[in-house]
Design a protein around this motif. Structure first.
Motif, PDB file in Angstrom:
ATOM      1  N   PHE A  40      42.377  32.196  44.807  1.00 56.61           N
ATOM      2  CA  PHE A  40      41.151  32.800  45.356  1.00 56.61           C
ATOM      3  C   PHE A  40      40.350  31.759  46.139  1.00 56.61           C
TER       4      PHE A  40
ATOM      5  N   PRO B 137      45.748  36.586  48.451  1.00 53.27           N
ATOM      6  CA  PRO B 137      44.291  36.652  48.641  1.00 53.27           C
ATOM      7  C   PRO B 137      43.905  37.754  49.630  1.00 53.27           C
TER       8      PRO B 137
ATOM      9  N   THR C 189      36.793  35.125  51.226  1.00 49.42           N
ATOM     10  CA  THR C 189      37.753  35.723  50.298  1.00 49.42           C
ATOM     11  C   THR C 189      37.032  36.758  49.442  1.00 49.42           C
TER      12      THR C 189
ATOM     13  N   LEU D   6      41.871  39.502  45.195  1.00 49.47           N
ATOM     14  CA  LEU D   6      43.291  39.160  45.089  1.00 49.47           C
ATOM     15  C   LEU D   6      44.113  40.409  44.832  1.00 49.47           C
TER      16      LEU D   6
END
Length: 377
Positions: free
Chosen positions: A87, A140, A147, A150
């Motif tokens: 991540f 990701p 970000t 996930l």
């Protein structure tokens, strides 16, 4: 050629999912189903970071409840481990199990973790391995440099994820990042709209209640005004039935009410023309009456009667009676003034006195004449 067709179909499926949904959970559910169909894995989940920096499973299918309970508490700020490192993009893309995009995949987690020290160091929690998963991929979900979450896919069989499947997931993750952002914005807009709508409804209800209260208050005041007008009319009718002039004055000697007798006595055309005037102005005098006893009687708060020459005709004689009125807290608020024309009454009294005098004189003269005519009797 077959791989190209698979990529094209998968891209089409993920794109369709991204565009047809307006709610987050149904979209994530379809995305997980498409991920499992494309990769052939038995378990897949999507982590989406919340405002507190946690990355719980927003949707999952295939992982045990105990597994989810352990993995659902990860924090990108407080925890370490493979999911958190992917991540945060804290990876080495030169290692064989990382891609240039920053994804991680392995097809024999037990063998690779025991044979490579760096994998065992990354998998601090080792949850997937402990629950028997052999194939694992972490992709990701990004939007630009940010970000968002996930894609977590796993299977208890070996060799489930090929580089081509991971590449397809990476492309899908880009679409997913844009979709999550769009749906979050739409949800925020819906939430803001709902808050605004709730406030409008609440304000409308408040205004409706205020309007009801105002209407009720207006109705109460209107009925009070009607009762007051009726009471005033009844009072006017009662005092108009009294032939003597009656004037209601306040403590400042301003006229508040008069009867028909007063209007006729002073020659007023209408009751209303004198209401609010000083009593002496209403009577037609240029200034306050000299040595007027009415204000003093009002101040004393005691009834008082006196006589005075007529204000409009000095040849007349008026008898004035003052009856002070007490208001709340026993304070003097004004007085009722009764004015009677006693000119004829006093003239009659004088004539009667004169007649009595003449009669007494006649009796006296008659007695004297009798004594003269009859001295011996």
């Amino acid at each position: 050629r077959k791989l190209v067709e698979i990529k094209r179909q998968a891209s089409h499926d993920f794109l369709a999912i991204a565009h047809r949904h307006t709610d987050m959970q149904p979209m994530l559910k379809d995305f997980i189903a498409a991920t499992k169909k494309m990769t052939g894995c038995k378990a897949a989940a999507i982590r989406v970071m919340d405002q507190q920096g946690h990355i719980p499973y927003s949707y999952q299918d295939g992982f045990e409840a105990e597994f989810c309970e352990i993995e659902d508490k990860l924090s990108v700020d407080l925890d370490e481990g493979l999911c958190v490192k992917v991540f945060r993009n804290e990876i080495d893309s030169t290692m064989p199990y990382f891609t240039e995009h920053g994804s991680f995949f392995v097809n024999d987690l037990l063998t690779d973790a025991s044979g490579h020290k760096d994998i065992s160091e990354l998998c601090i929690h080792n949850t997937c391995n402990r629950f028997g998963f052999r194939s694992l991929t972490l992709v990701p979900i990004r939007l630009g440099k940010q970000t968002l979450g996930l894609i977590h896919a796993a299977d208890r069989r070996e060799n489930t994820f090929s580089p081509d499947k991971v590449e397809i997931l990476e492309a899908a993750a880009m679409q997913l990042g844009a979709t999550i952002t769009r749906l979050r914005a739409e949800e925020a807009l819906k939430s803001a709209y709902q808050v605004l709508e709730d406030r409008v409804l609440e304000r409308t209800a408040e205004l409706s209640k205020a309007n009801e209260n105002l209407t009720a208050e207006i109705d109460v005041r209107r009925r009070a005004e009607v009762r007051l007008r009726d009471s005033r009319n009844m009072l006017q009718t009662l005092i108009d039935g009294i032939t003597d002039a009656l004037i209601l004055v306040d403590r400042d000697m301003r006229v508040r009410m008069i009867n028909s007798g007063a209007a006729q006595f002073y020659g007023f055309q209408s009751h209303k023309e004198v209401i609010g005037q000083k009593c002496f102005n209403a009577a037609g005098t240029m200034g306050s009456c000299r040595d007027c006893e009415i204000p003093q009687a009002v101040k004393r708060g005691q009834p008082h009667t006196f006589e005075r020459p007529g204000l409009t005709d000095e040849k007349k004689l008026e008898q004035v009676s003052v009856y002070p009125i007490k208001e709340k807290h026993n304070e003097i608020g004004g007085a009722i003034v009764r004015i009677s024309d006693i000119t004829e009454e006093r003239r009659f009294e004088r004539q009667l006195i004169q007649s009595e005098k003449m009669a007494s004189l006649g009796i006296l003269v008659s007695s004297i004449a009798h004594e003269i005519n009859n001295p011996n009797s």
